[in-house]
Design an enzyme around this catalytic site. Structure first.
Site, PDB file in Angstrom:
ATOM      1  N   GLU A 241       0.908  -1.131   0.054  1.00 35.87           N
ATOM      2  CA  GLU A 241      -0.024   0.053  -0.065  1.00 35.87           C
ATOM      3  C   GLU A 241       0.610   1.010  -0.003  1.00 35.87           C
ATOM      4  O   GLU A 241       0.442   2.092  -0.709  1.00 35.87           O
ATOM      5  CB  GLU A 241      -0.943   0.075   0.991  1.00 35.87           C
ATOM      6  CG  GLU A 241      -1.972  -1.448   0.951  1.00 35.87           C
ATOM      7  CD  GLU A 241      -3.296  -0.815   2.108  1.00 35.87           C
ATOM      8  OE1 GLU A 241      -3.363   0.176   2.779  1.00 35.87           O
ATOM      9  OE2 GLU A 241      -3.957  -1.836   2.111  1.00 35.87           O
ATOM     10  N   GLU A 242       1.850   1.150   0.733  1.00 33.49           N
ATOM     11  CA  GLU A 242       2.872   2.440   0.846  1.00 33.49           C
ATOM     12  C   GLU A 242       3.457   2.689  -0.691  1.00 33.49           C
ATOM     13  O   GLU A 242       3.319   3.930  -1.182  1.00 33.49           O
ATOM     14  CB  GLU A 242       3.914   2.103   1.692  1.00 33.49           C
ATOM     15  CG  GLU A 242       4.930   3.352   1.595  1.00 33.49           C
ATOM     16  CD  GLU A 242       6.352   2.901   2.714  1.00 33.49           C
ATOM     17  OE1 GLU A 242       7.220   3.596   2.708  1.00 33.49           O
ATOM     18  OE2 GLU A 242       6.069   2.045   3.809  1.00 33.49           O
ATOM     19  N   ARG A 243       3.795   1.370  -1.276  1.00 29.17           N
ATOM     20  CA  ARG A 243       4.455   1.917  -2.796  1.00 29.17           C
ATOM     21  C   ARG A 243       3.373   2.249  -3.752  1.00 29.17           C
ATOM     22  O   ARG A 243       3.739   3.265  -4.608  1.00 29.17           O
ATOM     23  CB  ARG A 243       5.126   0.690  -2.985  1.00 29.17           C
ATOM     24  CG  ARG A 243       6.323   0.410  -2.261  1.00 29.17           C
ATOM     25  CD  ARG A 243       6.880  -1.096  -2.443  1.00 29.17           C
ATOM     26  NE  ARG A 243       8.128  -0.970  -1.316  1.00 29.17           N
ATOM     27  CZ  ARG A 243       8.657  -2.137  -1.006  1.00 29.17           C
ATOM     28  NH1 ARG A 243       8.377  -3.310  -1.520  1.00 29.17           N
ATOM     29  NH2 ARG A 243       9.727  -2.008  -0.256  1.00 29.17           N
ATOM     30  N   ALA A 246       2.830   6.062  -2.973  1.00 31.65           N
ATOM     31  CA  ALA A 246       3.769   6.752  -3.654  1.00 31.65           C
ATOM     32  C   ALA A 246       3.568   6.913  -5.140  1.00 31.65           C
ATOM     33  O   ALA A 246       3.884   8.044  -5.679  1.00 31.65           O
ATOM     34  CB  ALA A 246       5.209   5.948  -3.466  1.00 31.65           C
TER      35      ALA A 246
END
Length: 385
Positions: A241-243, A246
């Protein structure tokens, strides 16, 4: 991605919020080196913007991740990368594992206030010697009765000096590096938790980032997220989810650089014509916009797979790799056409140039993304014994 009226409503809500509650103050927050996270997050929580894809039982909207990615994409309109990054830490980096694997008690105590905007979260994974190499962390959490005793340090922790809670990755056993880690919620007011001065960063100037120290910090074992020893797996899932955040979050920021550069070069006269009328300039703008659209297609495709329960490790890693490199390419190319004005500290393209450089470092460096992609392709060489 077939967006519904509900998707568009979320997009319009966050756009209005950015225009009224964030961008008018972005320059001041950049100068201050910090923004009022509690105040801003509470306003966002009141609008339901911090729990779009989080469970209804804890105050979220309970929507699928396509709605969250619309939110993430719109954050790219923020005139200060540090603010959008800090929001992403709250929604897509520090709380996904808690929402997915935390006990009901843990989610009521910690996730609900994060969604409501009553608490600020940080993700505490990186250490001075272990950034992208997550398996190499040294921070320990050892059992003592019903508690963990935590010792170690974390580095480059976003939101840290304003955080109420840390989602901490620590070693809870002496097992193999991928089997000995756990995610633990640590309140920052716990005795033994301390912080360095705010770090003096190249970019993302409006976000507070510090080193965090743990000296015999005692927290109850009930603060463990999910199962002990599964922290590395949970963090790898959280990284997806972080990527995706981003990658989506870079799209509108790049378009803003392109559009501002078009406006400036259209007005700027040189050698009897506008700078934009030079073929090298308008062709370059067309090339950059094409690259942004291609990345958007990859992001949307990865999100569709994620919603369908597919393993999108490869596509998320590709999107993260591409956005980091494209952000650098777009901001650098656009700055060139501003000439001397582009080299001024307060120029919006110069700020994008500084802020965007982190994307190829944080959340897994470009080289780590390439290794992951190679592994999924079956072409990564095995380690020599």
């Amino acid at each position: 991605m077939k967006f519904t009226e509900e998707h568009n409503a979320i997009r319009e809500t966050i756009a209005r919020f950015i225009d009224t509650e964030i961008n008018p103050y972005a320059d001041q927050w950049e100068a201050d080196g910090i923004f009022p996270a509690h105040e801003l997050f509470k306003k966002m929580g009141d609008l339901g913007l911090l729990g779009i894809a989080k469970p209804l039982e804890y105050g979220g909207m309970g929507l699928d991740y396509s709605y969250q990615i619309v939110f993430s994409e719109e954050l790219g309109r923020i005139a200060s990368g540090g603010v959008s990054m800090a929001i992403g830490v709250q929604t897509d980096m520090a709380t996904p594992a808690l929402a997915r694997f935390g006990s009901d008690e843990l989610r009521r105590e910690f996730l609900a206030p994060a969604i409501a905007g009553d608490a600020v979260f940080s993700i505490a994974v990186s250490e001075p010697h272990a950034g992208s190499d997550v398996a190499a962390i040294k921070t320990t959490a050892k059992k003592d009765g019903d508690d963990y005793i935590i010792n170690g340090t974390k580095m480059w922790i976003t939101n840290s000096t304003q955080a109420d809670y840390l989602c901490l990755l620590a070693n809870t056993s002496d097992d193999k590096p991928h089997l000995n880690k756990s995610l633990i919620i640590v309140p920052t007011n716990t005795p033994g938790v301390s912080f360095s001065e705010r770090l003096n960063k190249l970019g993302m100037r409006s976000s507070d980032t510090a080193q965090v120290f743990f000296d015999d910090v005692r927290v109850p074992q009930k603060n463990l997220i999910g199962e002990e020893g599964h922290g590395f797996i949970y963090q790898m899932l959280q990284f997806q989810e972080e990527r995706l955040f981003a990658a989506a979050g870079g799209l509108k920021g790049m378009e803003d650089c392109i559009n501002k550069t078009i406006e400036y070069t259209r007005e700027r006269q040189i050698f009897g014509q506008s700078v934009l009328d030079n073929q090298v300039v308008h062709f370059r703008m067309a090339e950059l916009q094409t690259e942004v659209e291609a990345l958007r297609a990859l992001v949307y495709n990865a999100v569709e797979g994620y919603i369908d329960g597919e393993d999108v490790t490869r596509k998320a890693s590709m999107a993260k790799l591409k956005v980091g490199r494209l952000l650098r390419e777009v901001s650098d190319s656009c700055m060139q056409y501003w000439g001397g004005m582009g080299y001024m500290w307060d120029n919006p393209v110069a700020r994008a140039y500084r802020d965007s450089r982190l994307t190829s470092i944080g959340g897994g460096a470009d080289e780590v993304m390439l290794s992951i992609i190679c592994k999924t392709m079956g072409i990564l060489p095995g380690r020599k014994k």
